[in-house]
Write an enzyme that holds these catalytic residues in place. Sequence first.
Site, PDB file in Angstrom:
ATOM      1  CB  CYS A 167       4.135  -0.474   1.890  1.00  0.00           C
ATOM      2  SG  CYS A 167       3.136  -1.635   2.818  1.00  0.00           S
ATOM      3  CG  ASP A 191      15.484  25.209 -33.735  1.00  0.00           C
ATOM      4  OD1 ASP A 191      15.959  26.310 -34.052  1.00  0.00           O
ATOM      5  OD2 ASP A 191      15.915  24.126 -34.170  1.00  0.00           O
ATOM      6  CG  ASP A 233      17.672  24.415 -30.503  1.00  0.00           C
ATOM      7  OD1 ASP A 233      17.634  25.637 -30.710  1.00  0.00           O
ATOM      8  OD2 ASP A 233      17.522  23.563 -31.392  1.00  0.00           O
ATOM      9  CG  ASP A 236      17.093  19.891 -34.180  1.00  0.00           C
ATOM     10  OD1 ASP A 236      17.232  21.126 -34.033  1.00  0.00           O
ATOM     11  OD2 ASP A 236      17.452  19.282 -35.198  1.00  0.00           O
ATOM     12  CB  CYS A 245      -0.929   0.019   1.207  1.00  0.00           C
ATOM     13  SG  CYS A 245      -0.055   0.208   2.769  1.00  0.00           S
TER      14      CYS A 245
END
Length: 742
Positions: free
Chosen positions: A18, A425, A629, A625, A15
């Site tokens: 736990c 971009d 960037d 990418d 649970c």
Amino acid sequence: MNSRKEIWKVDGMSCASCAASVENLLTRTDGVYSATVNLSANTVFVEFDEEVTGFSRLDSTLRKAGYALAERIQESINGHTAKDKERLRKLRLNVILAAMLTLPVFVYGMFFMHSPEADWVMMILSAPVIGYFGREFFINAWKKAINLQANMDTLVAVGTGTAFVFSVFNTLFPQYLISRGHQPHVYFEAAAVIITLILLGRFLEEKARLRTSDSIRKLMSLQSVNARVVIDGQPKDIPVNEVVPGNIIIVRPGEKIPVDGTITVGTAWVDESLITGESMPVEKGPGDKVIGSTINGPGSFTFRAEKVGSETMLARIIRLVEEAQGSKAGIQRVVDRFAGIFVPVVIIIAIVSFIIWYIFGPYPSLTYAVVTAVSVLIIACPCALGLATPAALMVGIGRGADMGILVRDANSLETAKRTDTIVLDKTGTLTIGKPQVTGYADSLKGDIKLYEGLLIGAEIMSEHPLGQAIVRYLSEKGVEPVKPDNFRSLTGKGIEFTRGDDFYLAGNIKLMNESGVEIPGIIRDRAAEFESEGKTTIYLSVNNEAVMIYAVSDKLRESSRRAVEELKRKGVEVHMLTGDNPATTKRIAELTGIDHFMANALPEDKVNYITELQKSGRRVAMVGDGINDSPALTKADLGIAMGSGTGIAMESAGITIIRGDIDKVVTALELSKATERTIRQNLFWAFIYNTLGIPIAAGLLYPLTGYLLNPMLAGAAMAFSSVSVLSNSLRLKNKRLFRQQQ
């Protein structure tokens, strides 16, 4: 400091309390920087200093509290681990056997409770249900008790144990209560049914949990088993985990590529759809990278292994998905704190309820006191509450991985839903990221087919990206290469070559002007048109007269305009930042419908731009990418990297689009909102369940309606609440998102 990150299985958790206990125990251990439990997967993600601590010490720490660490076992290709299957088989068997014993107990308790043998039959049949099939509840509860802790097992053990012991006493010594004016009621059927229902709930819950990890198993099933390595000049099949960087590997037609590397000999068409989502095979030749677990086409080739084991792209993807599924959203931390104090509070409520009913309750008050205390303990189990967030996150993140959207952590998914501004971009994001021929004109003089054949034949020998763009373009037209007699590359200008008595030049306007090439009006006009659109022009001249012109540019992705329109429709403001020239930037903005853009943007300009947006109160996601960037991806509230770009960009981002397809950004935002909506639905029902269930179990309705909750019904409601939360989470697997509506 030697930091290391590991994901281990945790045995003994049942649970949310736990999970909180495991996290607290580990984070208090010297050398552990952080520990995050994923209750849905029964795993813990630990960052620690391996010079100070390690698996053995952490395992020992948990074992003292009734838990244990276990090394993760490799998933089998067709599904679950052997350990998963064995655990599921045992749970199923326990449920069946417990149900077989419980059914007659239930029948006696409901319909034949006044038979003289009823109490003895029920005691004999329910004893193995409580003592054997339910033994783990009592063992775990005892381990927690000696460490002054409590969890769901504590509630079940105390509740059913009290009911069973009370019933055994009344069966063996009925005169004790009779002499004091009480009826010796028994609750064997309640204790047995509760244990059986909870076992059934755990069995169904375990099946559902395994389904939430389908994405990991699918990814693991992609891994190759063997590799054909050249050893002492001879090919030899070895296990893929024995491959080392530098090995030369042979891949035959139709085989799976075992690891990441670079082709040295041969060409092939490779199906990368399992990794990138790209449906068309990709042509590969010497110098091209290949990705492990992708599938070779009809050709064969040899490549040099570069990234093996945990360094392959597939292994990185698996690791990212596992870490993301094990991470916590902000809302989950609140739930964890609540669950950590919930169990002790429930036990106090049960004790108070017992006392009140025993002192003020109607005859037989002791019976009422036992029933209410047991019902409170059973119905209050916070398992559904603990599963509400991680189950939805696991399914949502796994669904994203299946669609080529890698989510680094839960916070990234949570941030995505709040995004109101997207900064894009241009190169590699809105555009494909490599030059392509996007325009053409000729002077209508001479043998155009011969000129094209000679041009492709010469450009094949050139390594310049613009030349290769022309090669791809002419190849797609079906032009057969014609080999020139002589060839020479002119750095920064173009190429020159000859065929017979004819002299050819191919290159930029600077080369044409320096060589005194005459440019006809039709070509000069098209050149001006191309340049106004920000395109690069390549001329072909024959004997100092221009006969052809090609416009080369970074082509806009087909999905870009559609994605921008959808983002704007959803109320997201779209911006574009690029280091490209103003003419090209403006042209791309017009084609995509972007109103806000900046050209000639350096990395620091992008960071400053995002900072200004954030100062104005915008929640900004940056999509890029390239290495340039990375600062902007880090600065933004959420970084989204295109998988076709650099590894640095992906490391800087919270979400990675494996295949560089911009409309998956829209899908990621929709997935985030769908996951968040599912979490809130789960939490609503879990909170409502506990909020309403505990007072009813304590007897709040009895003075008004005479209704008192039967412990059996409390057990059934508790067991199936967890299953309902998991079932609701699994609905995310079938949620229709933007990419599927095209």
